[in-house]
Motif scaffolding. Structure first.
Motif, PDB file in Angstrom:
ATOM      1  N   PRO A 162       0.637  -1.361   0.082  1.00  0.00           N
ATOM      2  CA  PRO A 162       0.006   0.091   0.058  1.00  0.00           C
ATOM      3  C   PRO A 162       0.761   1.273   0.147  1.00  0.00           C
ATOM      4  O   PRO A 162       1.878   1.268   0.551  1.00  0.00           O
ATOM      5  CB  PRO A 162      -0.914  -0.172   1.354  1.00  0.00           C
ATOM      6  CG  PRO A 162      -0.853  -1.596   1.595  1.00  0.00           C
ATOM      7  CD  PRO A 162       0.474  -2.295   0.829  1.00  0.00           C
ATOM      8  N   PHE A 163       0.357   2.142  -0.730  1.00  0.00           N
ATOM      9  CA  PHE A 163       1.003   3.390  -0.808  1.00  0.00           C
ATOM     10  C   PHE A 163       0.360   4.661   0.178  1.00  0.00           C
ATOM     11  O   PHE A 163      -0.964   4.872   0.145  1.00  0.00           O
ATOM     12  CB  PHE A 163       0.855   4.151  -2.191  1.00  0.00           C
ATOM     13  CG  PHE A 163       1.572   5.584  -2.511  1.00  0.00           C
ATOM     14  CD1 PHE A 163       3.066   5.389  -2.844  1.00  0.00           C
ATOM     15  CD2 PHE A 163       1.034   6.754  -2.283  1.00  0.00           C
ATOM     16  CE1 PHE A 163       3.730   6.552  -3.097  1.00  0.00           C
ATOM     17  CE2 PHE A 163       1.624   7.760  -2.744  1.00  0.00           C
ATOM     18  CZ  PHE A 163       3.075   7.742  -2.902  1.00  0.00           C
ATOM     19  N   LEU A 164       0.909   5.090   1.146  1.00  0.00           N
ATOM     20  CA  LEU A 164       0.678   6.032   2.297  1.00  0.00           C
ATOM     21  C   LEU A 164       0.640   7.521   1.760  1.00  0.00           C
ATOM     22  O   LEU A 164       1.996   7.677   1.591  1.00  0.00           O
ATOM     23  CB  LEU A 164       1.089   5.731   3.526  1.00  0.00           C
ATOM     24  CG  LEU A 164       0.358   4.571   4.341  1.00  0.00           C
ATOM     25  CD1 LEU A 164       0.750   3.139   3.431  1.00  0.00           C
ATOM     26  CD2 LEU A 164       1.309   4.394   5.640  1.00  0.00           C
ATOM     27  N   VAL A 165      -0.115   8.314   1.712  1.00  0.00           N
ATOM     28  CA  VAL A 165      -0.027   9.705   1.530  1.00  0.00           C
ATOM     29  C   VAL A 165      -0.507  10.429   2.620  1.00  0.00           C
ATOM     30  O   VAL A 165      -1.716  10.306   3.027  1.00  0.00           O
ATOM     31  CB  VAL A 165      -0.564  10.087   0.379  1.00  0.00           C
ATOM     32  CG1 VAL A 165      -2.041   9.771   0.053  1.00  0.00           C
ATOM     33  CG2 VAL A 165      -0.684  11.559  -0.015  1.00  0.00           C
ATOM     34  N   ALA A 166       0.136  11.369   3.085  1.00  0.00           N
ATOM     35  CA  ALA A 166      -0.270  12.150   4.260  1.00  0.00           C
ATOM     36  C   ALA A 166      -0.947  13.555   3.616  1.00  0.00           C
ATOM     37  O   ALA A 166      -0.082  14.271   2.938  1.00  0.00           O
ATOM     38  CB  ALA A 166       0.771  12.340   5.220  1.00  0.00           C
ATOM     39  N   VAL A 167      -1.943  13.969   4.225  1.00  0.00           N
ATOM     40  CA  VAL A 167      -2.590  15.220   3.805  1.00  0.00           C
ATOM     41  C   VAL A 167      -2.701  16.064   5.326  1.00  0.00           C
ATOM     42  O   VAL A 167      -3.387  15.703   6.104  1.00  0.00           O
ATOM     43  CB  VAL A 167      -3.851  15.275   3.228  1.00  0.00           C
ATOM     44  CG1 VAL A 167      -4.559  16.670   2.983  1.00  0.00           C
ATOM     45  CG2 VAL A 167      -3.910  14.487   1.964  1.00  0.00           C
ATOM     46  N   GLY A 168      -1.619  17.092   5.512  1.00  0.00           N
ATOM     47  CA  GLY A 168      -1.485  17.914   6.727  1.00  0.00           C
ATOM     48  C   GLY A 168      -1.627  19.203   6.463  1.00  0.00           C
ATOM     49  O   GLY A 168      -1.784  19.790   5.593  1.00  0.00           O
ATOM     50  N   GLY A 169      -1.355  20.003   7.517  1.00  0.00           N
ATOM     51  CA  GLY A 169      -1.493  21.539   7.814  1.00  0.00           C
ATOM     52  C   GLY A 169      -2.491  22.089   8.749  1.00  0.00           C
ATOM     53  O   GLY A 169      -2.925  21.161   9.501  1.00  0.00           O
ATOM     54  N   PRO A 170      -2.193  23.264   9.005  1.00  0.00           N
ATOM     55  CA  PRO A 170      -3.166  23.801  10.113  1.00  0.00           C
ATOM     56  C   PRO A 170      -4.519  23.229  10.048  1.00  0.00           C
ATOM     57  O   PRO A 170      -5.062  23.267   9.036  1.00  0.00           O
ATOM     58  CB  PRO A 170      -3.024  25.135  10.110  1.00  0.00           C
ATOM     59  CG  PRO A 170      -2.481  25.653   8.731  1.00  0.00           C
ATOM     60  CD  PRO A 170      -1.731  24.305   8.310  1.00  0.00           C
ATOM     61  N   GLY A 171      -5.098  23.286  11.125  1.00  0.00           N
ATOM     62  CA  GLY A 171      -6.559  23.269  11.207  1.00  0.00           C
ATOM     63  C   GLY A 171      -7.577  24.129  10.533  1.00  0.00           C
ATOM     64  O   GLY A 171      -6.944  25.369  10.627  1.00  0.00           O
ATOM     65  N   GLY A 172      -8.497  23.774   9.784  1.00  0.00           N
ATOM     66  CA  GLY A 172      -9.453  24.919   8.760  1.00  0.00           C
ATOM     67  C   GLY A 172      -8.972  25.266   7.820  1.00  0.00           C
ATOM     68  O   GLY A 172      -9.410  26.264   7.155  1.00  0.00           O
TER      69      GLY A 172
END
Length: 516
Positions: A35-45
């Motif tokens: 499986p390929f894991l991709v993170a989607v992050g950043g500040p809330g909102g």
């Protein structure tokens, strides 16, 4: 540190960005037998959850793992005065364990967090897909870097974050307005700034959430861009060095004279909003001569984080080793180029001495290297013979010596009034501190300049000359700041000694705004 190609969105429709990213993920997944894991992050909102759902809709065999489910209970976090962006507010060890299992293709028993009650008493099975999208502001934190195959950082200005979080927390979680605002202040402006903001530096893709919640592709790692150029449509164009480079003033707090980081962020957002895609920090307009080494670092760090275009860093020091240290810091902080000024002491150095000086600095730099000629202030002018003997990417010339154009690959005139003439002789662009005062004029002028539009250029050059003349009548740096204080709410007009604050009144500035 990952180097990025910065993107200019000529249309900027969210589906186009989503389509590009989905294409990249699908192709990257084919390279793995797991499986390929991709993170989607950043500040809330900033619209992460919405983007994750939309991305999942256009990918085959994908699953979305929400890291909000790994928070400790609200009562536990409140007892420690922690919010979601703090690592200690989350079950970090369990997240790492689960990510490790998912990478192997194994299922997990995922916790389920109840956002209304604040409890995490339940769990449910989670089966991995070919692509696993990991949604959460902490997902791009460096502590998870070894568990992630590709990371996407979504940013926005603080006003968008505040509006989103307050609306969501009141409508979905039953918070009072006061509690929602307090949560935003602690989570976004304190915890995330301390623990999460730096994760943007190693993210592969940067997106920007506009006030209307459209997502713009801000930048993408050089590796991905080179591999997937075919996925980019006519809606996108890369930002190169040619054109207008804005010399950015450094804001200082009106009362104390301290570096004002919040106002610097507002200035970055203002410049980006007005269509400016290249900035120079710690330059003459930035009062480099008044900044401490730590302040120079903070200025670069802040602008790199909040300005989506190219950031050129002027080292602002003398001596070979000091400049080498400045160049090294610029590399570490993600600058797109470094700019080095002629030594200003001693004066009237030999050509060979200056060649040796610049070459000793350049050989230590992996960044595009720019020479800065300012003979009026350094008394060490750059000559054609000097330029020919220094490996370099380009030259900023505040001496307006057009004989240098033929000997440098990219010549930028450090002055507004002769920009058209320089361009006609082969200049790549110009550097201006006055541009933020009348951005609409300068962006039109830049476009006409690059296209060599002979019909539009004379009139626009005249307008730019008028703005430059207005700003430079006396104490130009203070005048620029005084004008920005009238344009950007709360922006301070203070300068540091030996400069003096502007005495220009609002009526004079109003005349300028009416004209331009």
């Amino acid at each position: 540190m990952i180097t990025h190609v910065h993107i200019k969105n000529s249309v900027g429709r969210a589906p186009a960005a989503k389509k590009v990213i989905a294409g990249i993920l699908a192709e990257e997944r084919k390279k793995l037998d797991r499986p390929f894991l991709v993170a989607v992050g950043g500040p809330g909102g900033t619209g992460k959850t919405t983007f994750c759902k939309e991305l999942a809709q256009v990918l085959d065999n994908r699953m979305v793992l929400t890291l909000d489910d790994y928070k400790f209970s609200r009562s536990e976090r409140q007892g420690k005065n922690l919010f979601g962006a703090h690592p200690d507010a989350n079950r970090i060890a369990l997240i790492k364990e689960h990510l490790g299992l998912l990478r192997k293709g194994e299922s997990i028993q995922k916790p389920v967090y109840d956002a209304v009650s604040g409890n995490c008493d339940a769990s449910e099975p989670f089966m991995p897909g070919d692509i696993i999208i990991i949604d959460g502001e902490i997902s791009t934190y460096e502590i998870f870097k070894d568990h992630i195959d590709l990371s996407i950082f979504i940013d926005s200005d603080w006003k968008t974050q505040l509006n989103t979080r307050v609306t969501r927390d009141i409508e979905e979680r039953g918070y009072t307005k006061e509690k929602a605002i307090a949560t935003f202040l602690q989570s976004n402006l304190r915890e995330f700034e301390e623990h999460g903001a730096h994760s943007k530096a190693w993210a592969d893709i940067h997106l920007y959430c506009r006030e209307d919640y459209r997502l713009l592709l801000e930048s993408i790692s050089n590796r991905l861009y080179d591999s997937y150029k075919a996925l980019f449509t006519a809606e996108y164009d890369t930002v190169d060095f040619a054109g207008l480079i804005v010399a950015v003033p450094t804001p200082f707090k009106q009362s104390t004279g301290e570096l004002d980081v919040r106002s610097l962020i507002l200035l970055c957002e203002y410049l980006a909003e007005k269509g400016m895609t290249r900035i120079l920090v710690n330059g003459t307009t930035g009062e480099f001569f008044s900044l401490t080494p730590d302040e120079r670092r903070i200025v670069l760090e802040t602008t790199r984080m909040y300005f989506p275009g190219l950031v050129l860093y002027h080292t602002g020091v003398t001596g070979v080793q000091n400049n080498r240290d400045g160049v090294s810091m610029a590399e570490d902080m993600g600058a797109d180029a470094c700019v080095v000024l002629s030594p200003w002491y001693p004066a009237r150095l030999s050509e060979q001495g200056l060649v040796d000086y610049f070459c000793a600095i350049e050989e230590q730099s992996s960044l595009p290297f720019y020479i800065y000629n300012f003979p009026k202030n350094t008394s060490n002018p750059i000559t054609p013979e000097i330029v020919k003997n220094i490996p370099h990417h380009g030259l900023k010339d505040s001496g307006c010596d057009f004989s240098l154009i033929a000997h440098t690959p990219r010549y930028f005139i450090g002055g507004d009034r002769k920009a058209s003439e320089a361009r006609s002789l082969g200049a790549c662009g110009f550097v201006s501190g006055s541009a933020p005062v009348a951005p609409a004029v300068y962006t039109r002028f830049e476009e006409a300049l690059l296209k060599k539009d002979k019909d539009a250029l004379p009139e626009l050059q005249e307008k730019v000359t008028q703005v430059s003349g207005f700003v430079s009548r006396s104490n130009s740096i203070a005048t620029i700041k005084r004008c920005l204080a009238c344009i950007i709410s709360g922006f301070p007009s203070a300068v540091r000694p030996p400069l003096e604050n502007s005495t220009m009144n609002d009526e004079e500035i109003q005349k300028l705004s009416i004209l331009f």
